[in-house]
Motif scaffolding. Structure first.
Motif: not given
Lengths: 62, 293
Positions: B189-194, B178-179, B243-244
Motif C-alpha cells: 500500500t501507500n502510506v502518505g504520512l511520515p 518513497d511512500s 494491516y494490509e
C-alpha cells in the motif's frame, strides 16, 4: 469497490482544477500536519503521490 | 440378567456423549465459548447419541417406524447449523475484524457434522454390543472400543487442514520506496504520512505466505481465506490500527504487514499456520491432477 477522493492537500495551488476540496499548505511540514488532521477527522487514509500531493481516501473496509 | 437392549442403549449414549465432549475440545480459538456454548453442544450431542443408540434395538424389535426418528435427527442437526450460522453472523458487526461469511459457514458446517459423528458412533457402539455373541461385560467393552475407534477415525478424516499444511509462512522485511510500502518485493500500500511510516517500520511485522502448489495458491487467493487469517490474528494477538495484505499475481505469494498488540513474530507465524483452510474455498482435485501431468 471505488473510493472517492475526500480531499487533497497540496503545496501548489496552480496544479489543482477543482472537483474535490483542496487545502493549500505553505510548507511540507504544514502539508503533513493538515493531512494528518483531516485523516483523523474524516476517518481517511492518507496517500502520497509522486508529485508531492497528499490525497485522502475513505478508510478501506476491512 | 441385564436387558441387552438397555445395556446397548445406555452404553451407546455414554460413548456418544463422550465423543461429543472429545470433539468439543477447547482449542486456541476458544470457540464454542465456555460454559454456555459447551453446555448447548453437549446437550445436543446427548440427544444425537440417544437417537443413534435406539435405532438398531428398534429395528430388532420390528419397530420400523422408530427409525424415522433419524430424519428428525437430521432436521435437528440442520437447526444446529442454522443456529450457529445466525449466531456468528450476528456477532460479525461487533467484531473488530469480522470472520467473513466463508469462515462462519465452515464453523457452522463442522458443528452439524460433529453431531452426525456422535449419532454414527452411538450406532456403531450399540450394533457391536447387540451383534457380537459373547459375555455381557465383553460386549460392552468391545462396543465402547469400537465406538471410540470409529470416532477417532472419522474425526481424523474430517479434520480441517491448516494454512501451515499447504504453505510456508515466514517473516520478511518491511521497507518503503518513497511512500510505497513493500514486504520483501510485494507492494502492499501507500502510506502518505511520515509518522505512520515510522510506526510501521518500528512495530510492524511483515509476513510472506508462500503456497506449496497451485491448488494451495488458488485456495489462499480467495479473500475469505485472508479474512480468516487476519481475524484469527486479531483474536489471539490483537491488531492495532494498521494491516494490509496483497497477493503477488506472478509468484502467488501473499504479502502481509500487521501491527499486533502482542509483538511476537514467532507467535504470529504460528497463529497463521494454524488457521484452518476453509472447506468451501478449498481447491484440490483438478489442479493437483494438472500438476501431476
Amino acid at each position: 469497490m471505488s473510493r472517492d477522493i475526500m480531499a487533497i492537500v497540496s503545496l501548489d495551488a496552480n496544479t489543482i482544477r477543482g472537483g474535490v476540496p483542496v487545502f493549500i499548505a505553505d510548507s511540507s511540514q504544514q502539508q503533513i500536519e493538515i493531512a494528518e488532521e483531516l485523516g483523523r477527522l474524516m476517518r481517511g487514509d492518507v496517500f502520497r503521490l509522486k508529485n508531492g500531493m497528499l490525497i485522502l481516501l475513505p478508510r478501506a473496509e476491512r | 440378567m441385564p436387558n441387552l437392549n438397555l445395556l446397548a442403549i445406555t452404553t451407546a449414549i455414554a460413548i456418544g456423549t463422550l465423543t461429543r465432549y472429545l470433539l468439543l475440545q477447547d482449542d486456541y480459538r476458544n470457540y464454542p465459548s465456555f460454559p454456555n456454548g459447551h453446555l448447548i453442544h453437549l446437550t445436543v450431542g446427548f440427544v444425537a447419541a440417544a437417537l443413534g443408540s435406539v435405532a438398531i434395538p428398534a429395528l430388532l424389535n420390528e419397530d420400523y417406524v422408530a427409525v424415522t426418528f433419524l430424519t428428525l435427527a437430521i432436521h435437528q442437526f440442520r437447526e444446529v447449523r442454522k443456529m450457529e450460522n445466525s449466531s456468528l453472523m450476528n456477532l460479525e458487526d461487533t467484531e473488530l475484524i469480522p470472520r467473513g461469511a466463508p469462515y462462519v459457514d465452515g464453523l457452522a458446517k463442522s458443528f452439524e457434522a460433529r453431531n452426525y459423528v456422535v449419532l454414527l458412533t452411538s450406532l456403531v457402539t450399540s450394533s457391536v454390543i447387540l451383534f457380537v455373541p459373547t459375555f455381557f461385560s465383553v460386549r460392552v467393552g468391545l462396543g465402547a472400543i469400537a465406538g471410540l475407534l470409529f470416532q477417532y477415525f472419522v474425526a481424523h478424516i474430517t479434520k480441517d487442514k491448516c494454512v501451515g499444511d499447504v504453505a510456508d509462512v515466514f517473516t520478511a522485511a518491511i521497507h518503503f520506496q518513497d511512500s510505497n510500502l513493500y514486504v520483501d518485493n510485494i507492494y502492499l500500500t501507500n502510506v502518505g504520512l511520515p509518522l505512520h511510516q515510522e510506526h510501521i517500520l518500528n512495530d510492524g511485522i511483515g509476513i510472506i505466505i508462500e503456497p506449496h502448489n497451485l491448488a494451495a495458491a488458488v485456495t489462499l487467493m480467495n479473500y475469505g481465506s485472508r479474512q480468516a487469517i487476519i481475524h484469527e490474528v486479531a483474536r489471539i494477538l490483537g491488531v492495532r490500527q494498521y494491516y494490509e495484505s496483497r497477493r503477488d499475481s506472478f509468484s502467488h505469494r501473499i504479502g502481509m504487514y500487521i501491527l499486533v498488540v502482542e509483538n511476537d513474530p514467532k507467535a504470529l507465524v504460528q497463529v497463521i499456520e494454524q488457521v484452518p483452510l476453509l472447506e468451501s474455498l478449498r481447491r484440490k482435485k483438478i489442479l493437483d491432477f494438472k500438476e501431476e501431468q
